[in-house]
Write an enzyme that holds these catalytic residues in place. Structure first.
Site, PDB file in Angstrom:
ATOM      1  N   ASP A   1       0.821  -1.221   0.000  1.00 30.92           N
ATOM      2  CA  ASP A   1       0.000   0.000   0.000  1.00 30.92           C
ATOM      3  C   ASP A   1       0.854   1.269   0.000  1.00 30.92           C
ATOM      4  OD1 ASP A   1      -2.385  -1.345   0.027  1.00 30.92           O
ATOM      5  OD2 ASP A   1      -2.444  -1.510   2.213  1.00 30.92           O
TER       6      ASP A   1
ATOM      7  N   HIS B   1      27.478   5.874 -11.935  1.00 33.44           N
ATOM      8  CA  HIS B   1      26.245   6.123 -11.175  1.00 33.44           C
ATOM      9  C   HIS B   1      26.079   5.125 -10.026  1.00 33.44           C
ATOM     10  CE1 HIS B   1      23.939   8.980 -14.116  1.00 33.44           C
ATOM     11  NE2 HIS B   1      25.008   9.524 -13.566  1.00 33.44           N
TER      12      HIS B   1
ATOM     13  N   ASP C   1      28.805  12.452  -5.139  1.00 28.86           N
ATOM     14  CA  ASP C   1      28.033  13.270  -6.082  1.00 28.86           C
ATOM     15  C   ASP C   1      26.646  13.379  -5.467  1.00 28.86           C
ATOM     16  OD1 ASP C   1      26.589  14.342  -8.176  1.00 28.86           O
ATOM     17  OD2 ASP C   1      27.493  13.062  -9.709  1.00 28.86           O
TER      18      ASP C   1
ATOM     19  N   ASP D   1      23.733  20.144  -8.007  1.00 27.57           N
ATOM     20  CA  ASP D   1      24.443  18.933  -8.443  1.00 27.57           C
ATOM     21  C   ASP D   1      25.936  19.157  -8.222  1.00 27.57           C
ATOM     22  OD1 ASP D   1      25.244  16.626  -9.692  1.00 27.57           O
ATOM     23  OD2 ASP D   1      24.569  17.197 -11.702  1.00 27.57           O
TER      24      ASP D   1
ATOM     25  N   HIS E   1      32.354  10.330 -19.891  1.00 29.67           N
ATOM     26  CA  HIS E   1      31.074  11.038 -19.887  1.00 29.67           C
ATOM     27  C   HIS E   1      31.273  12.444 -20.441  1.00 29.67           C
ATOM     28  CE1 HIS E   1      32.402  13.126 -16.219  1.00 29.67           C
ATOM     29  NE2 HIS E   1      32.753  11.948 -15.731  1.00 29.67           N
TER      30      HIS E   1
ATOM     31  N   HIS F   1      26.029  19.428 -18.171  1.00 33.99           N
ATOM     32  CA  HIS F   1      24.644  19.372 -18.665  1.00 33.99           C
ATOM     33  C   HIS F   1      23.900  20.557 -18.083  1.00 33.99           C
ATOM     34  CE1 HIS F   1      23.653  17.849 -14.621  1.00 33.99           C
ATOM     35  NE2 HIS F   1      24.688  17.054 -14.753  1.00 33.99           N
TER      36      HIS F   1
ATOM     37  N   HIS G   1      19.326  16.893 -14.865  1.00 32.07           N
ATOM     38  CA  HIS G   1      19.739  16.951 -16.272  1.00 32.07           C
ATOM     39  C   HIS G   1      18.607  17.721 -16.940  1.00 32.07           C
ATOM     40  CE1 HIS G   1      22.521  13.178 -16.164  1.00 32.07           C
ATOM     41  NE2 HIS G   1      22.873  14.104 -15.307  1.00 32.07           N
TER      42      HIS G   1
ATOM     43  N   GLU H   1      31.813  19.124 -14.849  1.00 30.81           N
ATOM     44  CA  GLU H   1      32.131  17.937 -14.057  1.00 30.81           C
ATOM     45  C   GLU H   1      33.101  16.979 -14.747  1.00 30.81           C
ATOM     46  OE1 GLU H   1      28.784  15.152 -13.757  1.00 30.81           O
ATOM     47  OE2 GLU H   1      27.527  16.711 -14.608  1.00 30.81           O
TER      48      GLU H   1
ATOM     49  N   TYR I   1      38.833   8.138 -14.343  1.00 28.70           N
ATOM     50  CA  TYR I   1      38.511   6.894 -13.631  1.00 28.70           C
ATOM     51  C   TYR I   1      39.443   5.786 -14.116  1.00 28.70           C
ATOM     52  CZ  TYR I   1      34.464   9.939 -13.478  1.00 28.70           C
ATOM     53  OH  TYR I   1      33.663  11.038 -13.338  1.00 28.70           O
TER      54      TYR I   1
ATOM     55  N   ARG J   1      36.086  12.897  -9.678  1.00 30.65           N
ATOM     56  CA  ARG J   1      35.264  13.856 -10.438  1.00 30.65           C
ATOM     57  C   ARG J   1      35.109  15.092  -9.556  1.00 30.65           C
ATOM     58  NH1 ARG J   1      31.447  10.716 -11.652  1.00 30.65           N
ATOM     59  NH2 ARG J   1      29.734  11.169 -10.231  1.00 30.65           N
TER      60      ARG J   1
ATOM     61  N   GLU K   1      32.711  18.509  -9.559  1.00 27.50           N
ATOM     62  CA  GLU K   1      31.547  19.068 -10.258  1.00 27.50           C
ATOM     63  C   GLU K   1      31.028  20.324  -9.576  1.00 27.50           C
ATOM     64  OE1 GLU K   1      28.060  16.490 -10.262  1.00 27.50           O
ATOM     65  OE2 GLU K   1      27.260  17.548 -12.011  1.00 27.50           O
TER      66      GLU K   1
HETATM   67  N1  GLY Z   1      24.497  13.662 -10.559  1.00 29.38           N
HETATM   68  C1  GLY Z   1      24.386  13.244 -11.884  1.00 29.38           C
HETATM   69  C2  GLY Z   1      25.280  14.002 -12.734  1.00 29.38           C
HETATM   70  O1  GLY Z   1      26.237  14.567 -12.261  1.00 29.38           O
HETATM   71  O2  GLY Z   1      25.051  14.169 -13.895  1.00 29.38           O
HETATM   72 MN    MN Z   2      25.925  16.497 -13.114  1.00 26.30          MN
HETATM   73 MN    MN Z   3      26.446  15.085 -10.245  1.00 28.42          MN
END
Ligand code: GLY
Ligand code: MN
Ligand code: MN
Length: 432
Positions: A34, A237, A254, A265, A344, A348, A355, A378, A382, A400, A402
């Site tokens: 539920d 991720h 992150d 972010d 990557h 964005h 995003h 970002e 790696y 990373r 960011e």
């Molecule tokens: N947190 C997801 C990204 O950095 O795009």
């Molecule tokens: Mn991001």
């Molecule tokens: Mn991020």
């Protein structure tokens, strides 16, 4: 004039006369038994109405200035006893709607809106329940129009290109909210740097973020937090966040909160024991340089392509300096040799969605940055297990960095600058 009315008027002003846009809100989703997942309104719907209840549809008509009709849940004392207050269609003026209907009659009523419209705009894949109702009505109407004086346009237009151009450029009010979201998330990263220690679990560190977000009125994360110690940082991720943080490892976090419907972010990578090792430092400095230099490109007249190119150049050169890549830099860039280590994109758009919407190109070319756009920056490197030509001491390091950056008339404004990112500052804050 309310922010929402302004937005509707702007959108409508770009629709041809006698046009219609239908925007679907989200419905609830069962998690198990539920229990439902926490409800999050569809961002396009929220942007235009500010209405946060599930199971609602807004219809905007271009021929009556700023006018809109809302279909929403009926008032129902027994349901409200369990789920809380509902506005009810009869109170639609509260959100600036001219007319309110029960969502229960949407399927019957929508056809009256669809006939004799110059152009019909619909979103794609936002709420299949109501989207199907509209599409079935359109099919049925088309079958009958030949025997009536009703007209249904052949082509249905997508609302996204029109609406998402608006969402891409943030208003002063939106910028203020995003700054607040960034401030809360920045405080959370500082809190985490101060609280981390070896033998803590990744989820314990995650809890520090959630605490700081909630304590400051940000009731949810903008996306699942990534808290990856050691090798877990190489999974882009990763969000299981279940492992022990080890002495000598880095942890990549992150994490960003959502505040009043807007995302932040931020990623920082810091040593679990408070001190970077020499190999960690060597990689960190490359990513930091990429972060700083890419931020400088977030200016009017440059494009996201220029930013990406800068990231690729700095990371490729850094990998050459570490003897991991060998060859001529332009050729290595051309053959995308860096992609084994940086796979990557460098950023964005960010806004109501982490995003965020808005195209990256215009008329077949990259679009230029304009004031009011917000992008993340970002870059990362790696070194996962099994990579050839990577010295052993670099294996299982993932870094990373960011930040969230606002395009202005002049210099880029970094909205997340209060979180330390150079090695000395990080180590200093971790000591305290
Ligand atoms: N947190 C997801 C990204 O950095 O795009
Ligand atoms: Mn991001
Ligand atoms: Mn991020």
């Amino acid at each position: 004039m309310s922010e929402y009315l302004k937005r509707r008027k702007k959108l409508i002003s770009e629709m041809p006369k006698d046009s219609l846009a239908i925007i679907f809100g989200s419905s609830t989703l069962v998690r198990n038994g539920d229990v439902e997942f926490p409800f999050r309104q569809n961002s396009d719907f929220l942007y235009l109405t500010g209405f946060e209840e599930p199971n609602a549809v807004a219809i905007l008509e271009s021929n009556k200035s700023g006018e809109f009709t809302i279909f929403c849940q009926d008032k129902d004392p027994s349901k409200e006893q369990w789920e809380g207050n509902r506005m009810g269609p009869e109170n639609c003026k509260k959100i600036g709607a001219k007319k309110g209907f029960s969502i229960k009659v949407f399927n019957e009523e929508v056809s009256k809106f669809l006939i004799n419209k110059e152009r019909i705009y619909l979103p794609k894949n936002s709420n299949s329940i109501y989207e199907n109702m509209v599409n079935e009505n359109l099919v049925a109407l088309k079958k009958t129009t030949s025997r009536t004086n009703h007209f249904i346009p052949e082509e249905i237009h997508s609302i996204e290109s029109l609406l998402h151009e608006k969402r891409l450029i943030k208003s002063e009010t939106e910028i203020e909210i995003i700054k607040q979201a960034c401030k809360i998330s920045s405080a959370a990263h500082i809190r985490a740097m101060k609280s981390v220690s070896p033998k803590m679990y990744e989820y314990e560190l995650e809890a520090e973020y959630v605490h700081e977000f909630m304590k400051n009125g940000a009731r949810s994360c903008a996306y699942p937090s990534i808290v990856g110690g050691g090798k877990n940082a190489c999974v882009l991720h990763y969000n299981e966040n279940k492992d022990l943080l080890l002495d000598g490892d880095l942890v990549l976090v992150d994490a960003g909160c959502e505040f009043k419907g807007y995302a932040s972010d931020i990623t920082r990578t810091f040593p679990v024991n408070g001190k970077f090792s020499k190999p960690q430092e060597a990689i960190y400095e490359i990513v930091l340089e990429a972060n700083r230099e890419c931020i400088k490109t977030v200016i009017k007249d440059l494009t996201p392509f220029d930013t990406e190119r800068k990231a690729v150049e700095i990371i490729t050169q850094g990998l050459i300096d570490l003897n991991i890549l060998n060859g001529e830099i332009n050729e290595l860039i051309e053959t995308k040799a860096y992609q084994k280590f940086y796979m990557h994109k460098v950023g964005h758009w960010m806004g109501m969605d982490v995003h965020d919407v808005g195209s990256y190109g215009l008329n077949g070319d990259w679009r230029k940055y304009s004031p009011g756009m917000i992008t993340t920056i970002e870059p990362g490197i790696y070194f996962k297990e099994g990579l050839k030509n990577v010295p052993k001491e670099f294996i299982n390091i993932g870094i990373r960095i960011e930040d969230d950056v606002l395009v202005t008339e002049k210099n880029p404004e970094v909205l997340t600058s209060s979180v330390p990112k150079n090695i000395k500052d990080i180590e200093k804050i971790m000591e305290s």
